[in-house]
Design an enzyme around this catalytic site. Structure first.
Site, PDB file in Angstrom:
ATOM      1  N   CYS A 179       0.818  -1.211   0.000  1.00 52.68           N
ATOM      2  CA  CYS A 179       0.000   0.000   0.000  1.00 52.68           C
ATOM      3  C   CYS A 179       0.854   1.264   0.000  1.00 52.68           C
ATOM      4  CB  CYS A 179      -0.964  -0.006   1.181  1.00 52.68           C
ATOM      5  SG  CYS A 179      -0.153  -0.133   2.795  1.00 52.68           S
ATOM      6  N   HIS A 209      12.066  47.521  16.720  1.00 44.46           N
ATOM      7  CA  HIS A 209      12.951  47.033  17.785  1.00 44.46           C
ATOM      8  C   HIS A 209      13.379  48.119  18.756  1.00 44.46           C
ATOM      9  CE1 HIS A 209      13.355  43.767  14.751  1.00 44.46           C
ATOM     10  NE2 HIS A 209      13.315  43.014  15.851  1.00 44.46           N
ATOM     11  N   HIS A 233      -1.863   1.212   7.231  1.00 45.77           N
ATOM     12  CA  HIS A 233      -2.360   1.086   5.863  1.00 45.77           C
ATOM     13  C   HIS A 233      -2.429   2.469   5.222  1.00 45.77           C
ATOM     14  CE1 HIS A 233      -4.382  -0.492   2.400  1.00 45.77           C
ATOM     15  NE2 HIS A 233      -5.450   0.258   2.614  1.00 45.77           N
TER      16      HIS A 233
END
Length: 950
Positions: free
Chosen positions: A577, A822, A865
């Site tokens: 799968c 800043h 799966h």
């Protein structure tokens, strides 16, 4: 109130059944019709009261809908009953079962191994079976199914060997297993507690048969009883004198009915059966609590059993009773006396005549012969087999053969039965068996401790408990624990030395080469090599054609018509799968990776690379796009090439991950890497797939999560109930915190979701972003200031997490904005970094085109799966769901049936924002949507424009 609220949240949700047909108007689904008998689950905090009555939010188990329903049409159901009713697909049948709570209670508490009756076909015939499994078929499900092993006439007419979609729920022979709902089986019962209707019908049948048969017997009047071997409808009846059989340990005992009915002085009306046995293995003399029920010649030939343990003997099963045939009985042979150590102490009554209550005894000389049977053969000593013999005569082959169903009996060698040794009631002492018949060895048979074997002829059955050497015996010896006791056997000791432990009189020592496979069981089939079996011959009915012409992918409605249905997509086989889902995702409806199919093959290229490219293009991709189907034999050939290239045998038969397969495939094809990524101070690195590494989050799914880095700053939209994020957020966060940049825009971008293994997931829900913006993740490109749209020259990781300035988004500034941002005291500790950009000066605003990539496939995993979701058209609802092992034809040597189906509902959820997804209840999501959002493993993005030239 907080404690009360907490306790309410922890209370399991109530279950209800819809008691009347009902209509609900939903703004997404429109009119939803609820049918009488459908099951509903209460949703947390879903109760509402209005002037028109009380309403409750519930989840309809049958279709997954979330609806608000009037409580007057709901009836509460016990949680354990709801699990039994959920697998029942017919709502009316559910209501009929719900009206019989005693039956549901019996099914809910039924022990494994109990006998059940299976309703056969539509005629309501009964098939006999044993319960082997009860519970949900998949993890997280609440539906309770029953796994049964058919027996009697129905054996071999089942559908499995206990395996359900690759999971072994229980073990039984092929064709004997069935998975059933509560409405498809019942519990056989004949007692005063049965329902009146059932009791009356049983009594009526018993009276009719009793009047027609007219049997007479001594003691209490016998009653006709239900036979467990009936083939259909109401079970057939048997009476006194009828042949029956039952199991005792691992052996089947046979005999004739001498008594049938309830026992005296018992409050219960349970029916018991008194049986006159063919062989002396019983312990009942026909008397129960001083009441003589029937005539049994000796206690060793009688058995008293409950009705449920007895089965009518069919004509093909009948064998003439040896104990009742005077002509077949012979006297024990006289052996010469000897003064040697014996295997076990002698009975103090060995010199007395047998009585009806004493067991036939073995003479001392016979025990001496048992000891000598282990010694090398001698022509001067006659070896006489005992019944049962402790050891068999030597045979030349090492490994014995399969025993035929009807083994030839050697003619008796002992003198006729001595009349003086007959019992007073006409039964004789035990016959002496003929000498052991030499048999050819079974080829390719190997015995080990635990093997079920038989010795002698007629056979003695048992299990090997020890294999080794015994002093004076030059070859291996097997210690066997017998199914039945025999006087000459031990407790696992031989000549005073213990080799294994078993019940007294059940230990037998024989030469290993004299053991044969237990003939009561079919010979085990040689396992078929599933890798070699996957070829064009075995898969002839499932084959797919080779297509040499270049076949571009189809899109839109044509793609849906081509792919939708069973036997569509890529057929799965033997844990393939991971490969099937990856190839279907990449090539079915997208051409962004088609360049690997035509990558130049130079003279120095590995021949395996040319073969793999030809196989991938002409045997897999082109047929898939032309016919919508590829056989598993084609992908098995590709897996063998990968195995040969990597020396990893697991590529042909073991579970792998999609990223492992894709990496090895691209390496085998010798193609250029898809991605080029550079860190801040290093040279660009090349790779095929990028693994997302977001900052760590709390491991508690139910606890509020503020931020991956701090409790208040969050680039991820998370809820208190679910950890939720999107691929866009995860990619930006991963690149920012790792200091990475793309040196060039890729045409295809495979992204591996953050999860560890197949079980642990860092996020409850990951929303695959329909469009991925990678503009600010590219290196040396022109980027806009986040504030004034001028040329950005700085970026700051700490600002990325700041709640005050658009948290969760990349922060990049021009020189002016960087200084202003800043200057704030909260951000003075930040460390902005210089952006690498193109050389030269730039003034004024920047107007750049965003570099976007579109989602075209998602690979998901659940319980090891893999499946895939593929976008096949331009509409938001154009999605296909692919499962290479959606169904199966046959058992172990059968074939997987791939399926592709449309799932338009996926598009509606992908269009929601992270905040809207976070407010959803994951338990309300239907299966395709739940698998996409909760189990995403890898997302594939592409840029159609770049694919034209890259």
């Amino acid at each position: 109130s907080g404690d009360a609220h907490h306790s309410r949240r922890r209370r399991p949700p109530r279950m209800y059944v819809v008691e009347a047909d009902y209509k609900v108007q939903d703004h997404l689904e429109g009119t939803i019709r609820l049918q009488r008998g459908q099951l509903c689950q209460e949703q947390e905090g879903g109760g509402q009261r209005s002037a028109r009555g009380d309403y409750l939010w519930v989840k309809v188990i049958d279709n997954g809908s979330m609806v608000k329903i009037d409580t007057r049409v709901l009836g509460e159901v016990r949680a354990d009953f709801a699990g039994l009713l959920e697998p029942v697909r017919n709502p009316e049948e559910r209501l009929r079962l719900l009206a019989k709570p005693h039956r549901l209670q019996r099914l809910a508490s039924l022990a494994l191994g109990s006998e059940v009756w299976v309703y056969w076909n539509q005629s309501r015939d009964f098939a006999e079976a044993d319960l082997r499994f009860r519970g949900p078929l998949t993890r997280g499900s609440s539906a309770v199914y029953f796994g049964v092993q058919l027996k009697g006439w129905a054996a071999g007419k089942g559908k499995s060997n206990g395996n359900y979609k690759g999971h072994q729920l229980f073990t039984c022979p092929d064709g004997c297993g069935l998975i059933l709902s509560a409405s498809e089986l019942t519990v056989p019962r004949l007692s005063h507690t049965s329902s009146s209707g059932d009791h009356d019908r049983q009594a009526q049948q018993a009276n009719q048969t009793s009047s027609s048969n007219g049997h007479q017997s001594h003691g209490p009047s016998p009653v006709n009883i239900l036979s467990r071997a009936a083939e259909s409808g109401p079970p057939a009846l048997f009476s006194v004198g009828q042949r029956v059989c039952f199991t005792q340990g691992d052996a089947v005992r046979r005999g004739s009915v001498r008594f049938c009915g309830p026992l005296p002085d018992r409050l219960s009306s349970e029916v018991f059966v008194g049986v006159l046995l063919d062989h002396a293995v019983g312990s009942w003399d026909g008397v129960y609590k001083n009441t003589h029920l029937c005539s049994i010649p000796s206690a060793m030939f009688g058995a008293l059993l409950p009705l449920s343990h007895v089965t009518a003997e069919t004509g093909s099963e009948r064998s003439p009773p040896t104990a009742a045939n005077p002509k077949a009985l012979t006297k024990l042979p006289q052996l010469p006396p000897a003064n040697k150590t014996v295997l076990q102490p002698l009975s103090p009554t060995h010199d007395k005549e047998p009585t009806p209550t004493n067991r036939p005894l073995i003479q001392p000389a016979m025990l001496v012969t048992a000891k000598k049977a282990l010694q090398p053969p001698s022509n001067s000593v006659l070896k006489v087999a005992l019944k049962p013999p402790p050891l068999t005569a030597p045979k030349p082959p090492l490994k014995p053969p399969a025993v035929p169903p009807n083994k030839p009996q050697a003619p008796p060698t002992s003198p006729p039965t001595d009349p003086s040794r007959s019992f007073a009631n006409g039964f004789h002492s035990f016959p002496s068996p003929p000498p052991v018949v030499e048999q050819k060895a079974e080829p390719d048979t190997w015995f080990e401790v635990g093997s079920m074997v038989e010795v002698n002829d007629p056979p003695l059955f048992g299990v090997i408990r020890w294999i080794g050497q015994i002093s004076g015996v030059p070859e291996p010896v097997a210690g066997i624990e017998l199914d039945q006791e025999m006087a000459a056997a031990t407790d696992g000791s031989y000549l005073g030395e213990r080799h294994f432990r078993c019940p007294a009189n059940k230990g037998l020592f024989v030469k290993l080469r004299n053991c044969r496979r237990d003939s009561r069981f079919p010979a085990p089939e040689t396992p078929i090599n599933q890798v070699d079996r996957c070829n064009s011959i075995a898969f002839a009915n499932w084959s797919s054609q080779r297509v040499d012409e270049n076949t571009p992918p189809v899109m839109g409605l044509d793609a849906r018509v081509l792919y939708e249905g069973f036997k569509k997509g890529i057929q799965g086989h033997l844990n393939s799968c991971y490969l099937d889902a990856s190839l279907f995702s990449v090539f079915s409806c997208c051409s962004s990776l088609d360049w690997v199919l035509f990558w130049p093959t130079g003279p120095q290229k590995n021949p395996r690379s040319r073969n793999a490219q030809d196989l991938l293009r002409c045997e897999i991709v082109n047929p898939l796009r032309r016919f919508g189907y590829v056989c598993a034999s084609k992908t098995m050939t590709l897996r063998k090439l990968l195995q040969a290239e990597t020396a990893d045998a697991g590529f042909t038969n073991e579970e792998k991950d999609p990223e492992e397969f894709l990496n090895q495939l691209f390496l085998l094809l010798r193609v250029e890497p898809l991605l080029k990524i550079r860190s801040v101070s290093q040279q660009p690195q090349e790779c095929f797939i990028y693994q997302l590494f977001p900052p760590s989050v709390s491991a508690t799914p139910s606890s509020p999560v503020g931020s991956p880095l701090s409790p208040s700053l969050s680039p991820l939209a998370l809820s208190s109930l679910m950890r939720v994020s999107s691929v866009q957020m995860l990619l930006e966060s991963s690149f920012m915190h790792s200091g990475l940049k793309l040196t060039e825009a890729p045409s295809c971008l495979p992204l591996l979701m953050p999860r560890f293994g197949k079980e642990f997931k860092m996020f409850d829900v990951i929303l695959p972003s329909l469009s991925l913006d990678i503009t600010d993740l590219l290196d040396e490109t022109v980027r806009q200031c986040s504030i004034c749209q001028s040329l950005a020259q700085w970026e700051c990781l700490q600002c990325y997490e700041d709640d005050d300035i658009t948290p969760g988004q990349l922060k990049q500034y021009c020189n002016t904005c960087n200084t202003q941002v800043h200057t704030h005291r909260k951000r003075q500790e930040h460390e902005p970094a210089v952006i690498r950009g193109p050389q030269g000066s730039w003034e004024g605003p920047v107007h750049c085109v965003r570099q976007l990539m579109d989602l075209f496939a998602v690979t998901c995993i659940e319980t090891s799966h893999y499946v895939s979701f593929v976008k096949y058209g331009p509409q938001t609802t154009d999605w296909l769901f692919f499962d290479s092992m959606a169904d199966r034809e046959g058992e172990e040597n059968g074939f997987n049936v791939p399926q592709v189906r449309a799932c338009p509902e996926v598009g509606r959820y992908l269009s929601l924002s992270v905040e809207e997804i976070a407010r959803l209840d994951a338990s309300t999501l239907r299966d395709p949507v739940r698998r996409l959002l909760c189990d995403a493993y890898m997302c594939f993005y592409h840029c159609a424009e770049l694919s034209l030239y890259k």
